[in-house]
Design a protein around this motif. Structure first.
Motif, PDB file in Angstrom:
ATOM      1  N   GLU A   6       0.830  -1.196   0.000  1.00 11.72           N
ATOM      2  CA  GLU A   6       0.000   0.000   0.000  1.00 11.72           C
ATOM      3  C   GLU A   6       0.869   1.253   0.000  1.00 11.72           C
ATOM      4  OE1 GLU A   6      -3.215  -2.129   3.030  1.00 11.72           O
ATOM      5  OE2 GLU A   6      -2.075  -0.373   3.618  1.00 11.72           O
ATOM      6  N   SER A   7       0.300   2.330  -0.503  1.00  9.08           N
ATOM      7  CA  SER A   7       0.971   3.624  -0.431  1.00  9.08           C
ATOM      8  C   SER A   7      -0.065   4.726  -0.535  1.00  9.08           C
ATOM      9  CB  SER A   7       2.000   3.766  -1.559  1.00  9.08           C
ATOM     10  OG  SER A   7       1.367   3.722  -2.818  1.00  9.08           O
ATOM     11  N   GLY A   8       0.344   5.939  -0.151  1.00  8.84           N
ATOM     12  CA  GLY A   8      -0.489   7.105  -0.380  1.00  8.84           C
ATOM     13  C   GLY A   8      -1.106   7.758   0.835  1.00  8.84           C
ATOM     14  N   GLY A   9      -0.918   7.198   2.008  1.00 11.42           N
ATOM     15  CA  GLY A   9      -1.479   7.830   3.193  1.00 11.42           C
ATOM     16  C   GLY A   9      -0.712   9.089   3.561  1.00 11.42           C
ATOM     17  N   GLY A  10      -1.214   9.769   4.602  1.00 12.70           N
ATOM     18  CA  GLY A  10      -0.525  10.960   5.064  1.00 12.70           C
ATOM     19  C   GLY A  10      -1.425  11.881   5.845  1.00 12.70           C
ATOM     20  N   LEU A  11      -0.921  13.095   6.051  1.00 15.04           N
ATOM     21  CA  LEU A  11      -1.644  14.140   6.791  1.00 15.04           C
ATOM     22  C   LEU A  11      -2.210  15.141   5.787  1.00 15.04           C
ATOM     23  CD1 LEU A  11      -2.398  15.699   9.394  1.00 15.04           C
ATOM     24  CD2 LEU A  11      -0.108  16.746   9.276  1.00 15.04           C
ATOM     25  N   VAL A  12      -3.481  15.446   5.936  1.00 13.81           N
ATOM     26  CA  VAL A  12      -4.126  16.392   5.025  1.00 13.81           C
ATOM     27  C   VAL A  12      -5.113  17.234   5.809  1.00 13.81           C
ATOM     28  CG1 VAL A  12      -5.965  14.773   4.394  1.00 13.81           C
ATOM     29  CG2 VAL A  12      -5.304  16.578   2.783  1.00 13.81           C
ATOM     30  N   GLN A  13      -5.324  18.456   5.351  1.00  8.46           N
ATOM     31  CA  GLN A  13      -6.281  19.338   6.013  1.00  8.46           C
ATOM     32  C   GLN A  13      -7.708  18.964   5.619  1.00  8.46           C
ATOM     33  OE1 GLN A  13      -5.184  23.377   5.048  1.00  8.46           O
ATOM     34  NE2 GLN A  13      -3.639  23.435   6.663  1.00  8.46           N
ATOM     35  N   PRO A  14      -8.668  19.307   6.461  1.00  6.82           N
ATOM     36  CA  PRO A  14     -10.073  19.058   6.092  1.00  6.82           C
ATOM     37  C   PRO A  14     -10.403  19.682   4.738  1.00  6.82           C
ATOM     38  CG  PRO A  14      -9.921  19.657   8.397  1.00  6.82           C
ATOM     39  CD  PRO A  14      -8.549  19.853   7.819  1.00  6.82           C
ATOM     40  N   GLY A  15     -11.137  18.915   3.927  1.00  6.22           N
ATOM     41  CA  GLY A  15     -11.464  19.352   2.581  1.00  6.22           C
ATOM     42  C   GLY A  15     -10.444  18.940   1.544  1.00  6.22           C
ATOM     43  N   GLY A  84     -12.679  15.721  -0.402  1.00  5.05           N
ATOM     44  CA  GLY A  84     -13.520  16.274   0.647  1.00  5.05           C
ATOM     45  C   GLY A  84     -13.303  15.606   1.985  1.00  5.05           C
ATOM     46  N   LEU A  85     -12.061  15.346   2.320  1.00 10.07           N
ATOM     47  CA  LEU A  85     -11.765  14.603   3.549  1.00 10.07           C
ATOM     48  C   LEU A  85     -12.204  15.357   4.790  1.00 10.07           C
ATOM     49  CD1 LEU A  85      -8.362  13.119   2.437  1.00 10.07           C
ATOM     50  CD2 LEU A  85     -10.277  11.786   3.343  1.00 10.07           C
ATOM     51  N   LYS A  86     -12.671  14.586   5.755  1.00 12.03           N
ATOM     52  CA  LYS A  86     -13.163  15.115   7.028  1.00 12.03           C
ATOM     53  C   LYS A  86     -12.345  14.521   8.170  1.00 12.03           C
ATOM     54  CE  LYS A  86     -17.889  15.054   5.174  1.00 12.03           C
ATOM     55  NZ  LYS A  86     -19.270  14.535   5.393  1.00 12.03           N
ATOM     56  N   PRO A  87     -12.307  15.193   9.310  1.00 12.75           N
ATOM     57  CA  PRO A  87     -11.572  14.640  10.454  1.00 12.75           C
ATOM     58  C   PRO A  87     -12.035  13.229  10.819  1.00 12.75           C
ATOM     59  CG  PRO A  87     -12.081  16.931  10.861  1.00 12.75           C
ATOM     60  CD  PRO A  87     -12.784  16.564   9.578  1.00 12.75           C
ATOM     61  N   SER A 109      -6.337 -11.674   1.473  1.00 12.95           N
ATOM     62  CA  SER A 109      -5.099 -11.025   1.909  1.00 12.95           C
ATOM     63  C   SER A 109      -5.330  -9.576   2.331  1.00 12.95           C
ATOM     64  CB  SER A 109      -4.072 -11.066   0.769  1.00 12.95           C
ATOM     65  OG  SER A 109      -3.793 -12.404   0.408  1.00 12.95           O
ATOM     66  N   TRP A 110      -4.518  -9.172   3.307  1.00 10.05           N
ATOM     67  CA  TRP A 110      -4.603  -7.811   3.835  1.00 10.05           C
ATOM     68  C   TRP A 110      -3.265  -7.106   3.698  1.00 10.05           C
ATOM     69  CZ3 TRP A 110      -9.109  -5.646   5.584  1.00 10.05           C
ATOM     70  CH2 TRP A 110     -10.184  -6.523   5.776  1.00 10.05           C
ATOM     71  N   GLY A 111      -3.317  -5.813   3.426  1.00  8.73           N
ATOM     72  CA  GLY A 111      -2.122  -4.986   3.428  1.00  8.73           C
ATOM     73  C   GLY A 111      -1.718  -4.632   4.848  1.00  8.73           C
ATOM     74  N   GLN A 112      -0.595  -3.949   4.938  1.00  3.12           N
ATOM     75  CA  GLN A 112      -0.043  -3.617   6.255  1.00  3.12           C
ATOM     76  C   GLN A 112      -0.724  -2.413   6.878  1.00  3.12           C
ATOM     77  OE1 GLN A 112       1.298  -2.804   3.391  1.00  3.12           O
ATOM     78  NE2 GLN A 112       2.221  -0.763   3.528  1.00  3.12           N
ATOM     79  N   GLY A 113      -1.477  -1.677   6.088  1.00  2.35           N
ATOM     80  CA  GLY A 113      -2.181  -0.504   6.602  1.00  2.35           C
ATOM     81  C   GLY A 113      -1.409   0.774   6.332  1.00  2.35           C
ATOM     82  N   THR A 114      -2.141   1.825   6.026  1.00  8.85           N
ATOM     83  CA  THR A 114      -1.529   3.142   5.826  1.00  8.85           C
ATOM     84  C   THR A 114      -2.362   4.182   6.574  1.00  8.85           C
ATOM     85  OG1 THR A 114      -0.709   4.696   4.141  1.00  8.85           O
ATOM     86  CG2 THR A 114      -2.773   3.569   3.641  1.00  8.85           C
ATOM     87  N   GLN A 115      -1.671   5.045   7.303  1.00 10.00           N
ATOM     88  CA  GLN A 115      -2.351   6.023   8.155  1.00 10.00           C
ATOM     89  C   GLN A 115      -2.833   7.207   7.329  1.00 10.00           C
ATOM     90  OE1 GLN A 115      -2.911   6.007  11.681  1.00 10.00           O
ATOM     91  NE2 GLN A 115      -4.187   7.777  11.171  1.00 10.00           N
ATOM     92  N   VAL A 116      -4.088   7.555   7.523  1.00  3.95           N
ATOM     93  CA  VAL A 116      -4.660   8.776   6.955  1.00  3.95           C
ATOM     94  C   VAL A 116      -5.107   9.646   8.120  1.00  3.95           C
ATOM     95  CG1 VAL A 116      -6.553   9.757   5.616  1.00  3.95           C
ATOM     96  CG2 VAL A 116      -5.368   7.703   4.802  1.00  3.95           C
ATOM     97  N   THR A 117      -4.581  10.859   8.195  1.00  7.60           N
ATOM     98  CA  THR A 117      -4.930  11.786   9.257  1.00  7.60           C
ATOM     99  C   THR A 117      -5.450  13.067   8.629  1.00  7.60           C
ATOM    100  OG1 THR A 117      -3.214  10.876  10.692  1.00  7.60           O
ATOM    101  CG2 THR A 117      -4.110  13.033  11.280  1.00  7.60           C
ATOM    102  N   VAL A 118      -6.657  13.439   9.029  1.00 12.29           N
ATOM    103  CA  VAL A 118      -7.277  14.667   8.520  1.00 12.29           C
ATOM    104  C   VAL A 118      -7.370  15.646   9.687  1.00 12.29           C
ATOM    105  CG1 VAL A 118      -9.222  15.666   7.296  1.00 12.29           C
ATOM    106  CG2 VAL A 118      -8.590  13.266   6.901  1.00 12.29           C
ATOM    107  N   SER A 119      -6.584  16.693   9.600  1.00 13.29           N
ATOM    108  CA  SER A 119      -6.513  17.636  10.715  1.00 13.29           C
ATOM    109  C   SER A 119      -5.997  18.978  10.227  1.00 13.29           C
ATOM    110  CB  SER A 119      -5.597  17.093  11.805  1.00 13.29           C
ATOM    111  OG  SER A 119      -5.427  18.043  12.840  1.00 13.29           O
ATOM    112  N   SER A 120      -6.486  20.027  10.880  1.00 11.08           N
ATOM    113  CA  SER A 120      -5.977  21.358  10.560  1.00 11.08           C
ATOM    114  C   SER A 120      -4.832  21.731  11.503  1.00 11.08           C
ATOM    115  CB  SER A 120      -7.102  22.386  10.650  1.00 11.08           C
ATOM    116  OG  SER A 120      -7.736  22.332  11.925  1.00 11.08           O
TER     117      SER A 120
END
Length: 120
Positions: A6-15, A84-87, A109-120
């Motif tokens: 998996e790839s592509g997770g991260g920290l993003v602001q609301p919206g 349109g990501l929300k917290p 099968s399952w991936g290892q997981g990727t963190q998605v954080t939506v925060s200002s």
């Protein structure tokens, strides 16, 4: 055996937007379904979106109209475009693949997981 990366997770602001990717490899003859689940702290893992071999999709009500799942069969890859990501979308996102090898052995099968954080 089927391995998922998996790839592509991260920290993003609301919206904001993110795109997750998951590529399957290994003893794959047929991929029946690919999907994304998520698990927030102290909550159960839940289905976010799923796409089957015919391209039929289903989504959790909470993400309809904001998230889009797609797959590239040639690359054994599934994508999740999240707009349109929300917290409350904050969670660890897991890829899931249902596949069969040439002998008919089924893999869930399952991936290892990727963190998605939506925060200002």
């Amino acid at each position: 055996q089927v391995q998922l990366v998996e790839s592509g997770g991260g920290l993003v602001q609301p919206g904001g937007s993110l795109r997750l990717s998951c590529t399957a490899s290994g003893s794959i003859f047929i991929i029946n379904a690919m999907g994304w689940y998520r698990q927030a702290p102290e909550k159960q893992r839940e289905l976010v979106a799923r796409i089957n071999s015919a391209g039929v999709t289903n989504y959790a009500d909470s993400v309809k109209g904001r998230f889009t799942i797609s797959r590239d069969n040639a690359k054994n890859t599934v994508y999740l475009q999240m707009n349109g990501l929300k917290p409350e979308d904050t969670a660890v996102y897991y890829c899931n693949v249902l596949a069969q090898d040439i002998f008919g052995t089924r893999y869930d099968s399952w991936g290892q997981g990727t963190q998605v954080t939506v925060s200002s």
